[in-house]
Write a protein that holds these residues in place. Structure first.
Motif, PDB file in Angstrom:
ATOM      1  N   ARG A 245       4.004  12.288   8.969  1.00 29.83           N
ATOM      2  CA  ARG A 245       5.454  12.400   8.965  1.00 29.83           C
ATOM      3  C   ARG A 245       5.945  13.237   7.777  1.00 29.83           C
ATOM      4  N   ALA A 246       5.329  13.023   6.620  1.00 26.94           N
ATOM      5  CA  ALA A 246       5.734  13.765   5.436  1.00 26.94           C
ATOM      6  C   ALA A 246       5.396  15.252   5.566  1.00 26.94           C
ATOM      7  N   VAL A 247       4.250  15.566   6.138  1.00 27.57           N
ATOM      8  CA  VAL A 247       3.882  16.970   6.354  1.00 27.57           C
ATOM      9  C   VAL A 247       4.837  17.611   7.345  1.00 27.57           C
ATOM     10  N   GLN A 248       5.143  16.912   8.434  1.00 29.80           N
ATOM     11  CA  GLN A 248       6.082  17.445   9.422  1.00 29.80           C
ATOM     12  C   GLN A 248       7.440  17.717   8.785  1.00 29.80           C
TER      13      GLN A 248
ATOM     14  N   THR B 223       0.829  -1.202   0.000  1.00 33.88           N
ATOM     15  CA  THR B 223       0.000   0.000   0.000  1.00 33.88           C
ATOM     16  C   THR B 223       0.865   1.254   0.000  1.00 33.88           C
ATOM     17  N   LEU B 224       1.901   1.279   0.829  1.00 36.05           N
ATOM     18  CA  LEU B 224       2.793   2.437   0.847  1.00 36.05           C
ATOM     19  C   LEU B 224       3.474   2.626  -0.499  1.00 36.05           C
ATOM     20  N   ALA B 225       3.923   1.538  -1.094  1.00 36.05           N
ATOM     21  CA  ALA B 225       4.585   1.630  -2.398  1.00 36.05           C
ATOM     22  C   ALA B 225       3.624   2.141  -3.464  1.00 36.05           C
TER      23      ALA B 225
ATOM     24  N   ALA C  24      -4.006   3.124   8.957  1.00 38.17           N
ATOM     25  CA  ALA C  24      -3.310   3.729  10.085  1.00 38.17           C
ATOM     26  C   ALA C  24      -1.870   4.078   9.713  1.00 38.17           C
ATOM     27  N   LEU C  25      -1.216   3.169   8.996  1.00 36.11           N
ATOM     28  CA  LEU C  25       0.158   3.435   8.563  1.00 36.11           C
ATOM     29  C   LEU C  25       0.199   4.565   7.544  1.00 36.11           C
ATOM     30  N   LEU C  26      -0.741   4.572   6.606  1.00 34.98           N
ATOM     31  CA  LEU C  26      -0.808   5.664   5.635  1.00 34.98           C
ATOM     32  C   LEU C  26      -0.981   7.015   6.328  1.00 34.98           C
TER      33      LEU C  26
ATOM     34  N   ASP D 125      -9.687  14.996  -3.933  1.00 32.66           N
ATOM     35  CA  ASP D 125      -8.436  15.358  -4.599  1.00 32.66           C
ATOM     36  C   ASP D 125      -7.431  14.218  -4.595  1.00 32.66           C
ATOM     37  N   VAL D 126      -7.343  13.499  -3.485  1.00 32.80           N
ATOM     38  CA  VAL D 126      -6.435  12.361  -3.367  1.00 32.80           C
ATOM     39  C   VAL D 126      -7.189  11.233  -2.676  1.00 32.80           C
ATOM     40  N   CYS D 127      -7.148  10.050  -3.263  1.00 29.90           N
ATOM     41  CA  CYS D 127      -7.780   8.884  -2.650  1.00 29.90           C
ATOM     42  C   CYS D 127      -6.729   7.828  -2.372  1.00 29.90           C
ATOM     43  N   PHE D 128      -6.630   7.416  -1.115  1.00 33.59           N
ATOM     44  CA  PHE D 128      -5.747   6.325  -0.718  1.00 33.59           C
ATOM     45  C   PHE D 128      -6.602   5.068  -0.568  1.00 33.59           C
ATOM     46  N   THR D 129      -6.462   4.147  -1.495  1.00 35.15           N
ATOM     47  CA  THR D 129      -7.259   2.919  -1.477  1.00 35.15           C
ATOM     48  C   THR D 129      -6.403   1.741  -1.041  1.00 35.15           C
ATOM     49  N   VAL D 130      -6.839   1.041  -0.003  1.00 33.88           N
ATOM     50  CA  VAL D 130      -6.171  -0.174   0.451  1.00 33.88           C
ATOM     51  C   VAL D 130      -6.879  -1.353  -0.211  1.00 33.88           C
ATOM     52  N   ALA D 131      -6.198  -2.020  -1.115  1.00 31.04           N
ATOM     53  CA  ALA D 131      -6.812  -3.079  -1.918  1.00 31.04           C
ATOM     54  C   ALA D 131      -6.893  -4.382  -1.143  1.00 31.04           C
TER      55      ALA D 131
END
Length: 217
Positions: free
Chosen positions: A207-210, A45-47, A199-201, A181-187
């Motif tokens: 972390r990326a925003v920080q 999912t992260l990849a 939760a990890l996403l 605008d952005v959809c994070f889909t866990v397949a």
């Protein structure tokens, strides 16, 4: 074992064995298999969403720098996940706190809106009152199609907010909506695995925003 396809989840419920050895072996094997599946899905999912995470973090950091705020919302277990995500931004373990709230925190507001205007509008009406063009809206869901969430995202989009949807399965309505605008889909077909990866996403997004906020400081 149960013949409904769920016996592997809780093998002890239908156990006929008096010897605990096979039962304990089944339990151990089930736990190991679930952990392996969860780890694999989280990596994949992260990849799969690396570019989307970077794009969302860029825009969120820009909006926070301009005085924007984050509003999160969801139903059921996704409501607690949305609360956890808002708390991570507002009360981070390290780094600066950022303005973030969950729209499920106030029981009086939720029940008043549900009673007076209908449950479908419990998030949209709050965003009408609180949301602005520099703000961010994140809806968390396993189906990606709940009516109150899609209505909330539509209202957020109308108000110029940056909108993010977390979904499972095939993404549901979030995946094709012009209001997202952005959809994070866990397949995955498992609610448990979906929420673990979400939760990890969410943590990686924080972390990326920080990181971007620190670099800009």
């Amino acid at each position: 074992m149960s013949d409904d396809g769920t016996g592997f989840l809780y093998p002890f419920l239908d156990a006929r064995e008096r010897d605990p050895g096979p039962l304990l072996a089944d339990l151990a094997a089930s736990a190991v298999a679930k952990a392996a599946e969860s780890a694999r899905l989280r990596r994949e999912t992260l990849a799969a969403h690396a570019d989307a995470l970077a794009r969302a973090a860029d825009e969120m950091a820009r909006r926070f720098a301009a005085g924007g705020r984050l509003f999160t919302f969801g139903n059921g277990g996704s409501s607690t996940d949305a609360s956890t995500l808002a708390a991570l931004f507002a009360h981070p373990p390290v780094g600066p706190a950022l303005p973030a709230w969950t729209l499920t925190a106030d029981q009086a507001v939720l029940t008043a809106l549900g009673n007076d205007v209908g449950f479908e509008l419990v998030f949209a009406r709050q965003l009408i009152a609180r949301g602005g063009p520099d703000d961010i809206a994140i809806a968390m869901s396993t189906s990606g199609s709940s009516a109150d969430l899609t209505a909330g995202l539509a209202e957020a989009k109308r108000r110029g907010m940056f909108t993010i949807g977390f979904a499972g399965y095939d993404g549901g309505a979030f995946a094709t909506s012009p209001d997202v605008d952005v959809c994070f889909t866990v397949a995955s077909q498992s609610v448990h695995r979906i929420q673990e990866s979400q939760a990890l996403l969410g943590h990686e997004l924080w972390r990326a925003v920080q990181s971007r906020r620190t670099e800009a400081a």
